[in-house]
Design a protein around this motif. Structure first.
Motif, PDB file in Angstrom:
ATOM      1  N   ARG A  38      62.444  17.203 -12.417  1.00  0.00           N
ATOM      2  CA  ARG A  38      61.543  18.404 -12.726  1.00  0.00           C
ATOM      3  C   ARG A  38      60.081  17.966 -12.990  1.00  0.00           C
ATOM      4  O   ARG A  38      59.878  17.066 -13.151  1.00  0.00           O
ATOM      5  CB  ARG A  38      62.511  19.136 -13.858  1.00  0.00           C
ATOM      6  CG  ARG A  38      62.080  18.326 -15.278  1.00  0.00           C
ATOM      7  CD  ARG A  38      63.077  18.883 -16.304  1.00  0.00           C
ATOM      8  NE  ARG A  38      62.803  18.438 -17.843  1.00  0.00           N
ATOM      9  CZ  ARG A  38      63.478  18.671 -18.754  1.00  0.00           C
ATOM     10  NH1 ARG A  38      64.497  19.783 -18.686  1.00  0.00           N
ATOM     11  NH2 ARG A  38      63.299  18.137 -19.803  1.00  0.00           N
ATOM     12  N   GLN A  39      59.373  19.285 -12.783  1.00  0.00           N
ATOM     13  CA  GLN A  39      58.130  19.356 -12.892  1.00  0.00           C
ATOM     14  C   GLN A  39      57.539  20.656 -13.785  1.00  0.00           C
ATOM     15  O   GLN A  39      57.725  21.558 -12.970  1.00  0.00           O
ATOM     16  CB  GLN A  39      57.136  18.939 -11.658  1.00  0.00           C
ATOM     17  CG  GLN A  39      55.747  18.899 -12.058  1.00  0.00           C
ATOM     18  CD  GLN A  39      55.310  18.165 -10.664  1.00  0.00           C
ATOM     19  OE1 GLN A  39      55.600  18.180  -9.786  1.00  0.00           O
ATOM     20  NE2 GLN A  39      53.982  17.728 -10.858  1.00  0.00           N
ATOM     21  N   LYS A  43      52.229  19.183 -15.954  1.00  0.00           N
ATOM     22  CA  LYS A  43      52.813  17.965 -16.227  1.00  0.00           C
ATOM     23  C   LYS A  43      53.119  17.078 -14.854  1.00  0.00           C
ATOM     24  O   LYS A  43      53.335  17.798 -13.994  1.00  0.00           O
ATOM     25  CB  LYS A  43      53.956  18.007 -16.933  1.00  0.00           C
ATOM     26  CG  LYS A  43      53.612  18.692 -18.449  1.00  0.00           C
ATOM     27  CD  LYS A  43      54.910  18.545 -19.603  1.00  0.00           C
ATOM     28  CE  LYS A  43      54.455  19.070 -20.717  1.00  0.00           C
ATOM     29  NZ  LYS A  43      55.545  19.047 -21.604  1.00  0.00           N
ATOM     30  N   GLY A  44      53.418  15.767 -15.037  1.00  0.00           N
ATOM     31  CA  GLY A  44      54.070  15.147 -13.852  1.00  0.00           C
ATOM     32  C   GLY A  44      55.561  15.353 -13.660  1.00  0.00           C
ATOM     33  O   GLY A  44      56.180  15.890 -14.724  1.00  0.00           O
ATOM     34  N   ARG A  45      55.876  14.870 -12.405  1.00  0.00           N
ATOM     35  CA  ARG A  45      57.389  15.042 -12.257  1.00  0.00           C
ATOM     36  C   ARG A  45      58.446  13.842 -13.078  1.00  0.00           C
ATOM     37  O   ARG A  45      57.677  12.914 -13.232  1.00  0.00           O
ATOM     38  CB  ARG A  45      57.565  14.714 -10.902  1.00  0.00           C
ATOM     39  CG  ARG A  45      58.958  15.213 -10.290  1.00  0.00           C
ATOM     40  CD  ARG A  45      58.944  15.226  -8.678  1.00  0.00           C
ATOM     41  NE  ARG A  45      58.008  16.171  -8.204  1.00  0.00           N
ATOM     42  CZ  ARG A  45      58.192  16.448  -6.805  1.00  0.00           C
ATOM     43  NH1 ARG A  45      58.871  15.756  -6.134  1.00  0.00           N
ATOM     44  NH2 ARG A  45      57.222  17.326  -6.347  1.00  0.00           N
ATOM     45  N   GLU A  46      59.436  14.509 -13.743  1.00  0.00           N
ATOM     46  CA  GLU A  46      60.290  13.534 -14.506  1.00  0.00           C
ATOM     47  C   GLU A  46      61.816  13.472 -14.252  1.00  0.00           C
ATOM     48  O   GLU A  46      62.110  14.332 -13.326  1.00  0.00           O
ATOM     49  CB  GLU A  46      60.311  13.998 -16.132  1.00  0.00           C
ATOM     50  CG  GLU A  46      60.702  15.196 -16.317  1.00  0.00           C
ATOM     51  CD  GLU A  46      60.714  15.344 -18.015  1.00  0.00           C
ATOM     52  OE1 GLU A  46      60.363  14.538 -18.663  1.00  0.00           O
ATOM     53  OE2 GLU A  46      60.991  16.650 -18.304  1.00  0.00           O
ATOM     54  N   ALA A  91      60.699  24.809 -15.656  1.00  0.00           N
ATOM     55  CA  ALA A  91      59.852  23.743 -14.964  1.00  0.00           C
ATOM     56  C   ALA A  91      60.665  23.851 -13.338  1.00  0.00           C
ATOM     57  O   ALA A  91      61.518  24.788 -13.143  1.00  0.00           O
ATOM     58  CB  ALA A  91      60.670  22.150 -14.808  1.00  0.00           C
ATOM     59  N   TYR A  93      62.823  22.640 -10.601  1.00  0.00           N
ATOM     60  CA  TYR A  93      63.788  21.283 -10.346  1.00  0.00           C
ATOM     61  C   TYR A  93      63.881  20.944  -8.966  1.00  0.00           C
ATOM     62  O   TYR A  93      64.261  22.034  -8.108  1.00  0.00           O
ATOM     63  CB  TYR A  93      64.989  21.862 -11.043  1.00  0.00           C
ATOM     64  CG  TYR A  93      64.900  21.794 -12.561  1.00  0.00           C
ATOM     65  CD1 TYR A  93      64.132  22.676 -13.309  1.00  0.00           C
ATOM     66  CD2 TYR A  93      65.866  20.687 -13.283  1.00  0.00           C
ATOM     67  CE1 TYR A  93      64.288  22.589 -14.611  1.00  0.00           C
ATOM     68  CE2 TYR A  93      65.998  20.902 -14.792  1.00  0.00           C
ATOM     69  CZ  TYR A  93      64.990  21.733 -15.277  1.00  0.00           C
ATOM     70  OH  TYR A  93      65.014  21.821 -16.788  1.00  0.00           O
ATOM     71  N   TYR A  94      63.983  19.630  -8.708  1.00  0.00           N
ATOM     72  CA  TYR A  94      64.239  19.078  -7.517  1.00  0.00           C
ATOM     73  C   TYR A  94      65.195  18.161  -7.325  1.00  0.00           C
ATOM     74  O   TYR A  94      65.486  17.366  -8.254  1.00  0.00           O
ATOM     75  CB  TYR A  94      62.655  18.312  -7.233  1.00  0.00           C
ATOM     76  CG  TYR A  94      61.459  18.831  -7.179  1.00  0.00           C
ATOM     77  CD1 TYR A  94      60.828  19.079  -8.302  1.00  0.00           C
ATOM     78  CD2 TYR A  94      61.119  19.402  -5.984  1.00  0.00           C
ATOM     79  CE1 TYR A  94      59.446  19.909  -8.175  1.00  0.00           C
ATOM     80  CE2 TYR A  94      59.873  20.247  -6.039  1.00  0.00           C
ATOM     81  CZ  TYR A  94      59.102  20.540  -7.008  1.00  0.00           C
ATOM     82  OH  TYR A  94      58.000  21.068  -6.931  1.00  0.00           O
ATOM     83  N   SER A 111      62.321   6.935 -14.666  1.00  0.00           N
ATOM     84  CA  SER A 111      60.817   6.924 -14.114  1.00  0.00           C
ATOM     85  C   SER A 111      60.365   5.834 -13.142  1.00  0.00           C
ATOM     86  O   SER A 111      59.452   5.731 -12.514  1.00  0.00           O
ATOM     87  CB  SER A 111      60.147   6.853 -15.603  1.00  0.00           C
ATOM     88  OG  SER A 111      60.601   5.234 -16.025  1.00  0.00           O
TER      89      SER A 111
END
Length: 128
Positions: A38-39, A43-46, A91, A93-94, A111
Motif C-alpha cells: 500500500r501507498q 508516503k512510500g510504498r510499504e 492508501a 492498495y496494490y 520491505s
C-alpha cells in the motif's frame, strides 16, 4: 502476458471491513509468492502481507490481527480481508507477484521483497 488486477476497494468508517481481491493471469499462479502493498499520500510504498503458494503468510506489524491474506490457487485469486479498519489504513492498495519471498522455511522482510509485477491499485479510504 502477466496481469494482476485488483478490485474491492472503497470508503468505510473506522472499525469497518473491506475485502480486496486480485485476479492473476499469464503465469502459473500457485507457484508464486504473492503480496499486498500500500501507498498512502505523501508516503512510500510499504508491504502489508505476503503469502506463499503453500498458504504460509507474513504480515506487517501494523495490520497483524486485523488483516488476513489468503489465496485460491484454483481461481488464481488473491484476497485481503481487512477488519477493524483505521484512518491510517487509508492508501492505494496494490496486488503484486513477488519475485522472492525468502528462503525455504524463512521470510525476507516485506520491505526487502522485490516485486516482478504490480497491479494498477485499488483505493481504500477510512474515515474517522
Amino acid at each position: 502476458q502477466v496481469q494482476v488486477v485488483e478490485s474491492g476497494g472503497g470508503s468505510v468508517q473506522s472499525g469497518g471491513s473491506l475485502r480486496l481481491s486480485c485476479l492473476a493471469s499469464g503465469f502459473t499462479y500457485s507457484s508464486y509468492c504473492m503480496g499486498w502493498f500500500r501507498q498512502a499520500p505523501g508516503k512510500g510504498r510499504e508491504g502489508v502481507a505476503s503469502i506463499r503458494g503453500t498458504g504460509m503468510s507474513l504480515y506487517a506489524d501494523s495490520v497483524k490481527g486485523r488483516f488476513t491474506i489468503s489465496r485460491d490457487n484454483a481461481k488464481s485469486t488473491l484476497y485481503l480481508q481487512m477488519n477493524g479498519l483505521k484512518p491510517e489504513d487509508t492508501a492505494m492498495y496494490y496486488c503484486a507477484r513477488v519475485q522472492n519471498c525468502g528462503p525455504v522455511g524463512g521470510w525476507l522482510p516485506l520491505s526487502k521483497m522485490s516485486v516482478a509485477y504490480w497491479g494498477q491499485g485499488t483505493q481504500v479510504t477510512v474515515s474517522s
